[in-house]
Design a protein around this motif. Sequence first.
Motif, PDB file in Angstrom:
ATOM      1  N   LEU A  82       0.823  -1.214   0.000  1.00  0.00           N
ATOM      2  CA  LEU A  82       0.000   0.000   0.000  1.00  0.00           C
ATOM      3  C   LEU A  82       0.855   1.262   0.000  1.00  0.00           C
ATOM      4  CD1 LEU A  82      -2.909  -1.140   2.334  1.00  0.00           C
ATOM      5  CD2 LEU A  82      -2.920  -0.941  -0.146  1.00  0.00           C
ATOM      6  N   LEU A  83       1.955   1.230   0.733  1.00  0.00           N
ATOM      7  CA  LEU A  83       2.822   2.416   0.749  1.00  0.00           C
ATOM      8  C   LEU A  83       3.478   2.616  -0.622  1.00  0.00           C
ATOM      9  CD1 LEU A  83       3.863   4.758   2.376  1.00  0.00           C
ATOM     10  CD2 LEU A  83       5.716   3.323   3.231  1.00  0.00           C
ATOM     11  N   ARG A  84       3.891   1.512  -1.239  1.00  0.00           N
ATOM     12  CA  ARG A  84       4.471   1.622  -2.591  1.00  0.00           C
ATOM     13  C   ARG A  84       3.454   2.212  -3.556  1.00  0.00           C
ATOM     14  NH1 ARG A  84       6.074  -3.965  -4.434  1.00  0.00           N
ATOM     15  NH2 ARG A  84       5.761  -2.869  -6.371  1.00  0.00           N
ATOM     16  N   HIS A  85       2.201   1.791  -3.407  1.00  0.00           N
ATOM     17  CA  HIS A  85       1.128   2.303  -4.272  1.00  0.00           C
ATOM     18  C   HIS A  85       0.975   3.816  -4.085  1.00  0.00           C
ATOM     19  CE1 HIS A  85      -2.754   2.857  -6.122  1.00  0.00           C
ATOM     20  NE2 HIS A  85      -3.276   3.206  -4.968  1.00  0.00           N
ATOM     21  N   VAL A  86       0.947   4.253  -2.815  1.00  0.00           N
ATOM     22  CA  VAL A  86       0.758   5.683  -2.523  1.00  0.00           C
ATOM     23  C   VAL A  86       1.931   6.499  -3.077  1.00  0.00           C
ATOM     24  CG1 VAL A  86       0.659   7.385  -0.651  1.00  0.00           C
ATOM     25  CG2 VAL A  86      -0.685   5.284  -0.486  1.00  0.00           C
TER      26      VAL A  86
END
Length: 284
Positions: free
Chosen positions: A34-38
Amino acid sequence: MIETSIKIKEALEHGRRTFAASDIEDPKLEAEVLLRHVLNIDRVRLYLDTGRELSAAEYATYRLVLKRRLNGEPSAYITGHREFFGLDFYVDYRVLIPRPETEIMVETALEFASARPVHLIADIGTGSGAVAVSLATRLTRATIYAVDISDEALTVAAENARKHGVSDRIRFLRGDLLAPIPEAVDMIIANLPYVKEAELREVNTWGYEPALALDGGKDGLDVIRRLIGQLKGKLKPGGALLMEIGAGQGSAVTEILADTFPRSELRLISDGAGFDRVVTLTIT
Ligand SMILES: C[S@@+](CC[C@H](N)C(=O)[O-])C[C@H]1O[C@@H](n2cnc3c(N)ncnc32)[C@H](O)[C@@H]1O
């Protein structure tokens, strides 16, 4: 009090702890995805830049996606991505999120295709197109009919076919199971809905994935049974049917197949955990 600045390392740890506290499986991986996505960065960049500070907007978005995940929304719908058979697929609420266990059926299909020529394939219940597209990228001379009863799913599948450059060899057909297939094919491959009605709510993505992709009726076999009923004349001599099934459905499905096609060859394949996973029928 909400912190206004946070480093990648701290954001990852915050996500991991939040998910672990809510019993979400693989909390570290989920936080990372999720952090990579953001931040729109790959894994290597994430771990090279653990000391970089998130901007206020990035941190606000990260908190929002953590909340969506905590509410039960699958990460794949939040990010719009799921890897299957080494390929990146676009996914959203219109399609089932491809599962790793379905790769067993794709591997079995490739084995079958290495032993005899396979020119025409039908993928029934194509959903995101994960199975059809994976086969099309490997079997570069095959043409594939990809069938779904959901128009919305076919739109997603067509997008995935374009993304992987195989649109010219996949024909998308809307309809009920084998009904739209215009000719006999060498292989029919199908991951149909097979969850028992009474167990639907136990599926951890329930409420997010389309019920049409999961609901197999009272004993889970309604759709599978109907496909078997439509099978006569749809396979070329020597052709094969490959179906994914649920754990514990092996004997019921092989029994239906043996009753309907007494002169066929049947095989039951288990997954790594020893559960029934794929059933194959070869017309002799
Ligand atoms: C379990 S999902 C499989 C999706 C994809 N093949 C995969 O393995 O990830 C089942 C799919 O079958 C489709 N489906 C359900 N009933 C159908 C029917 N009667 N005829 C054709 N497709 C059907 C659903 O819309 C859904 O996309």
